[in-house]
Design an enzyme around this catalytic site. Sequence first.
Site, PDB file in Angstrom:
ATOM      1  CE  LYS A 154      -1.266   1.492   3.895  1.00 47.52           C
ATOM      2  NZ  LYS A 154      -0.520   2.789   3.889  1.00 47.52           N
TER       3      LYS A 154
ATOM      4  CG  ASP B  41      -2.813   1.682   7.199  1.00 51.43           C
ATOM      5  OD1 ASP B  41      -3.562   2.677   7.214  1.00 51.43           O
ATOM      6  OD2 ASP B  41      -1.573   1.765   7.253  1.00 51.43           O
TER       7      ASP B  41
END
Length: 291
Positions: free
Chosen positions: A11, A139
Amino acid sequence: MPSLATRAPAKINLTLHVLGRRQADGYHALESLVAFAGVGDHLTLEPADGLALAIEGPTAGPAGPTEDNLVLRAARHLAGRVPGLRMGGFRLVKRLPVAAGIGGGSSDAAAALRLLADLNGLGLDHPAVLESARATGADVPVCLDPRARMMRGAGETIGRALDLAVLPAVLINPGVPVPTAPVFKALGLSPGDTLPGAEHPEVVTGLGLNGLIGLIGPARNDLEAPALTVAPVIGEALAALRAQGGCRLARMSGSGATVFGLFGHRSQAARAAGAIGRAMPGWWVEPTLLR
């Protein structure tokens, strides 16, 4: 039933604006444009009774104790919300650096939830899947469906998937783990504080490469300056990217120490990665595409 498999891509925070620190819970409020890389970990699930995890790969050692792995945490959260959840044995191949600002553990956890949802006929929008993602880590929700999108708050508010240009990029981690907590501590915000700065640019779908780089260029990562005080080598990695021909933008991802450089063409990114890798053989250097 045959085994199931999925990727757990890195990410990348193309932008990361810190708006302030919330009074109610002490979490930092963020706005971030997130994209996902073509490099990542790999997770398989062999359906069976019980729950197990085996970890291998070049970064398996730094990933820490197996019993504390986010893959198992996510699975247990889902099992606690779905009676009779079918489980099995996970096999995680770790390739991403750890404590690196690219959500490796969070992406692994999201991958586990995807596989369990598939095995049990649950949609990714099922309340139990979403609740388990939030319970596992800030996240994890944005990694459930790894496509470019905006992430806000402490990670709990996820925007729709954005149809953006694919970005040729180079990722660099200089080999120094940077835990998130010291970076936020160095930012120095107390609960109730706000952080001044220009508003995040509005991201519209359908942006081409030049338009996207032009849009995010004036934005920032508010954690970059405090991270440099924790790990000054981040500055060396950024300088190495900026010295490469064709580098349009170099910035840190997340709370570091991984940085990324955006290029106009994948051949430029490949040449840059080769040059930096030869000069700094101890660094993790990967040419990739962000989408």
